[in-house]
Design a protein around this motif. Sequence first.
Motif, PDB file in Angstrom:
ATOM      1  N   ASN A 111      17.373  -1.110  34.515  1.00 20.71           N
ATOM      2  CA  ASN A 111      17.241  -0.426  33.236  1.00 20.71           C
ATOM      3  C   ASN A 111      16.837   1.034  33.388  1.00 20.71           C
ATOM      4  O   ASN A 111      16.221   1.429  34.390  1.00 20.71           O
ATOM      5  CB  ASN A 111      16.179  -1.121  32.377  1.00 20.71           C
ATOM      6  CG  ASN A 111      16.617  -2.491  31.919  1.00 20.71           C
ATOM      7  OD1 ASN A 111      17.658  -2.638  31.287  1.00 20.71           O
ATOM      8  ND2 ASN A 111      15.825  -3.511  32.241  1.00 20.71           N
ATOM      9  N   PRO A 112      17.132   1.853  32.394  1.00 15.78           N
ATOM     10  CA  PRO A 112      16.539   3.196  32.341  1.00 15.78           C
ATOM     11  C   PRO A 112      15.015   3.067  32.290  1.00 15.78           C
ATOM     12  O   PRO A 112      14.480   2.153  31.670  1.00 15.78           O
ATOM     13  CB  PRO A 112      17.084   3.775  31.036  1.00 15.78           C
ATOM     14  CG  PRO A 112      18.309   2.978  30.729  1.00 15.78           C
ATOM     15  CD  PRO A 112      18.047   1.608  31.262  1.00 15.78           C
ATOM     16  N   GLY A 113      14.337   3.981  32.958  1.00 19.00           N
ATOM     17  CA  GLY A 113      12.879   3.940  32.988  1.00 19.00           C
ATOM     18  C   GLY A 113      12.306   3.204  34.172  1.00 19.00           C
ATOM     19  O   GLY A 113      11.085   3.242  34.401  1.00 19.00           O
ATOM     20  N   ASP A 114      13.150   2.537  34.965  1.00 18.92           N
ATOM     21  CA  ASP A 114      12.659   1.834  36.151  1.00 18.92           C
ATOM     22  C   ASP A 114      12.105   2.837  37.164  1.00 18.92           C
ATOM     23  O   ASP A 114      12.707   3.883  37.424  1.00 18.92           O
ATOM     24  CB  ASP A 114      13.772   1.022  36.812  1.00 18.92           C
ATOM     25  CG  ASP A 114      14.064  -0.275  36.078  1.00 18.92           C
ATOM     26  OD1 ASP A 114      13.283  -0.628  35.168  1.00 18.92           O
ATOM     27  OD2 ASP A 114      15.066  -0.936  36.409  1.00 18.92           O
ATOM     28  N   VAL A 115      10.960   2.508  37.751  1.00 15.09           N
ATOM     29  CA  VAL A 115      10.383   3.310  38.835  1.00 15.09           C
ATOM     30  C   VAL A 115      11.105   2.951  40.126  1.00 15.09           C
ATOM     31  O   VAL A 115      11.090   1.804  40.561  1.00 15.09           O
ATOM     32  CB  VAL A 115       8.870   3.066  38.969  1.00 15.09           C
ATOM     33  CG1 VAL A 115       8.321   3.767  40.212  1.00 15.09           C
ATOM     34  CG2 VAL A 115       8.134   3.549  37.721  1.00 15.09           C
ATOM     35  N   MET A 116      11.731   3.946  40.748  1.00 15.96           N
ATOM     36  CA  MET A 116      12.528   3.706  41.949  1.00 15.96           C
ATOM     37  C   MET A 116      11.796   4.134  43.218  1.00 15.96           C
ATOM     38  O   MET A 116      12.075   3.627  44.311  1.00 15.96           O
ATOM     39  CB  MET A 116      13.856   4.455  41.830  1.00 15.96           C
ATOM     40  CG  MET A 116      14.615   4.128  40.541  1.00 15.96           C
ATOM     41  SD  MET A 116      16.101   5.119  40.302  1.00 15.96           S
ATOM     42  CE  MET A 116      17.263   4.215  41.316  1.00 15.96           C
ATOM     43  N   GLY A 117      10.885   5.070  43.085  1.00 16.70           N
ATOM     44  CA  GLY A 117      10.120   5.540  44.235  1.00 16.70           C
ATOM     45  C   GLY A 117       8.907   6.307  43.764  1.00 16.70           C
ATOM     46  O   GLY A 117       8.868   6.800  42.630  1.00 16.70           O
ATOM     47  N   ILE A 118       7.899   6.415  44.638  1.00 22.00           N
ATOM     48  CA  ILE A 118       6.667   7.124  44.301  1.00 22.00           C
ATOM     49  C   ILE A 118       6.207   7.936  45.513  1.00 22.00           C
ATOM     50  O   ILE A 118       6.475   7.558  46.652  1.00 22.00           O
ATOM     51  CB  ILE A 118       5.542   6.167  43.851  1.00 22.00           C
ATOM     52  CG1 ILE A 118       5.195   5.158  44.950  1.00 22.00           C
ATOM     53  CG2 ILE A 118       5.936   5.437  42.576  1.00 22.00           C
ATOM     54  CD1 ILE A 118       4.009   4.262  44.625  1.00 22.00           C
ATOM     55  N   PHE A 119       5.530   9.045  45.242  1.00 22.39           N
ATOM     56  CA  PHE A 119       4.908   9.797  46.341  1.00 22.39           C
ATOM     57  C   PHE A 119       3.774  10.650  45.801  1.00 22.39           C
ATOM     58  O   PHE A 119       3.681  10.909  44.600  1.00 22.39           O
ATOM     59  CB  PHE A 119       5.934  10.652  47.091  1.00 22.39           C
ATOM     60  CG  PHE A 119       6.540  11.800  46.338  1.00 22.39           C
ATOM     61  CD1 PHE A 119       6.098  13.104  46.535  1.00 22.39           C
ATOM     62  CD2 PHE A 119       7.589  11.595  45.442  1.00 22.39           C
ATOM     63  CE1 PHE A 119       6.678  14.172  45.871  1.00 22.39           C
ATOM     64  CE2 PHE A 119       8.181  12.651  44.772  1.00 22.39           C
ATOM     65  CZ  PHE A 119       7.718  13.953  44.980  1.00 22.39           C
ATOM     66  N   TYR A 120       2.895  11.060  46.703  1.00 23.91           N
ATOM     67  CA  TYR A 120       1.784  11.925  46.320  1.00 23.91           C
ATOM     68  C   TYR A 120       1.755  13.153  47.218  1.00 23.91           C
ATOM     69  O   TYR A 120       2.340  13.186  48.312  1.00 23.91           O
ATOM     70  CB  TYR A 120       0.438  11.193  46.384  1.00 23.91           C
ATOM     71  CG  TYR A 120       0.001  10.763  47.775  1.00 23.91           C
ATOM     72  CD1 TYR A 120      -0.446  11.689  48.714  1.00 23.91           C
ATOM     73  CD2 TYR A 120       0.020   9.426  48.152  1.00 23.91           C
ATOM     74  CE1 TYR A 120      -0.843  11.302  49.977  1.00 23.91           C
ATOM     75  CE2 TYR A 120      -0.371   9.025  49.411  1.00 23.91           C
ATOM     76  CZ  TYR A 120      -0.807   9.969  50.325  1.00 23.91           C
ATOM     77  OH  TYR A 120      -1.194   9.580  51.588  1.00 23.91           O
ATOM     78  N   ILE A 121       1.057  14.187  46.752  1.00 25.32           N
ATOM     79  CA  ILE A 121       0.753  15.378  47.543  1.00 25.32           C
ATOM     80  C   ILE A 121      -0.741  15.639  47.403  1.00 25.32           C
ATOM     81  O   ILE A 121      -1.265  15.689  46.291  1.00 25.32           O
ATOM     82  CB  ILE A 121       1.545  16.612  47.051  1.00 25.32           C
ATOM     83  CG1 ILE A 121       3.052  16.345  47.064  1.00 25.32           C
ATOM     84  CG2 ILE A 121       1.214  17.826  47.913  1.00 25.32           C
ATOM     85  CD1 ILE A 121       3.887  17.481  46.471  1.00 25.32           C
TER      86      ILE A 121
END
Length: 267
Positions: A111-121
Motif C-alpha cells: 500500500n501507499p504509506g508503507d515504510v520500506m526502509g529507515i536510517f538515522y544520522i
Amino acid sequence: KEGRGHSTRPAMTSAYGGKAGNGRLGEKMLKMLPLSAELKSGRQVEVDLVREEEWEECMRLLNAIIEQGRAWPFDKTYTRMEDFQGYFLSHTAFVVRSTSAGLDANKKFSNPGDVMGIFYIKPNYPGRCSHVCNGGFITKEEFRMQGVGKLMGACYLKFARALGYEMSYFNLVFASNEESIRLWDGLGFQRVSLLKKCAKLKGIEGLVDAYGYCYDLATVDEKFDPIKVARSRSMSPRWFAFKRLYGEWSPYLLPCFVASTIFLLIQ
C-alpha cells in the motif's frame, strides 16, 4: 539554531546511545524534504523525516535485524520505546515511504504509506569530534533488491552535509555483509580500517572481521543529486577490490594496460 553543532544537540552522545528524541533534530536545515524518488521497479516513494506514528514500525524493524544477528552489533532487542528513542531517534531519523501502491520483492501487494526502509544520522563521537557523523540503515526485508538501500545511502550523504557534518565514519561494516560492502563501495566510501575477529554473528562459525568506512562530506556540494546517484549504475565489486589493492594508481593502470595491449597487437 538547530543542527549538529549547537545547544539543541544532546550532549556527549555517541553512535550507540543518547537522549530520547523524536528523530527531527535539525529539521529546519533539511528544506529539501520530503524528497520524491522513483525506485528501479518504478515504485514511487518519498524520503522524509520519521513520523511519530511510524516509531513502532521502526523499532520492530530494528529488533528484527538484531534478532537476525548478522548486521548489527547489538544482542538485545528493544522493549521500551524510550530506549529506542535514545538510540535511533536521538538526533535525525528518516524513512523511505511508498507514495504509490505496488508489489514488494515477494510479488505481494503493498500500500501507499508503507515504510520500506529507515536510517538515522547522528554524531559518531562527542565534543571536539562531533562533526564526524554515523548512520544506521535498515531495508525492510520484503523491499530488498529494489534500490531502497542505495537511495538511503545517497540521501544520507546529502542530508548529513545539510545538517553541518564534515566527515562520515561507519565503525563496523561486517566482512560477511556483502550487500552492505557493495553499497558503500558503490557510493564511493573509502575503506580505511580493518578490525579483525571483532564479531560473533549468528549462523557464522568463528569470529568475523569488520571494516571502517569513511566519506569526506566536504566533497558533497550543492550539485550533488541523491536521486541521480541512486539510479546510477555502480562499478563491479572487482573494480573496488582492484582500487583498494593499487590505491591512487588504480585509475591509471587500466588505461596503461589497454594501451600496452593494443601496442603489442599492432606490432
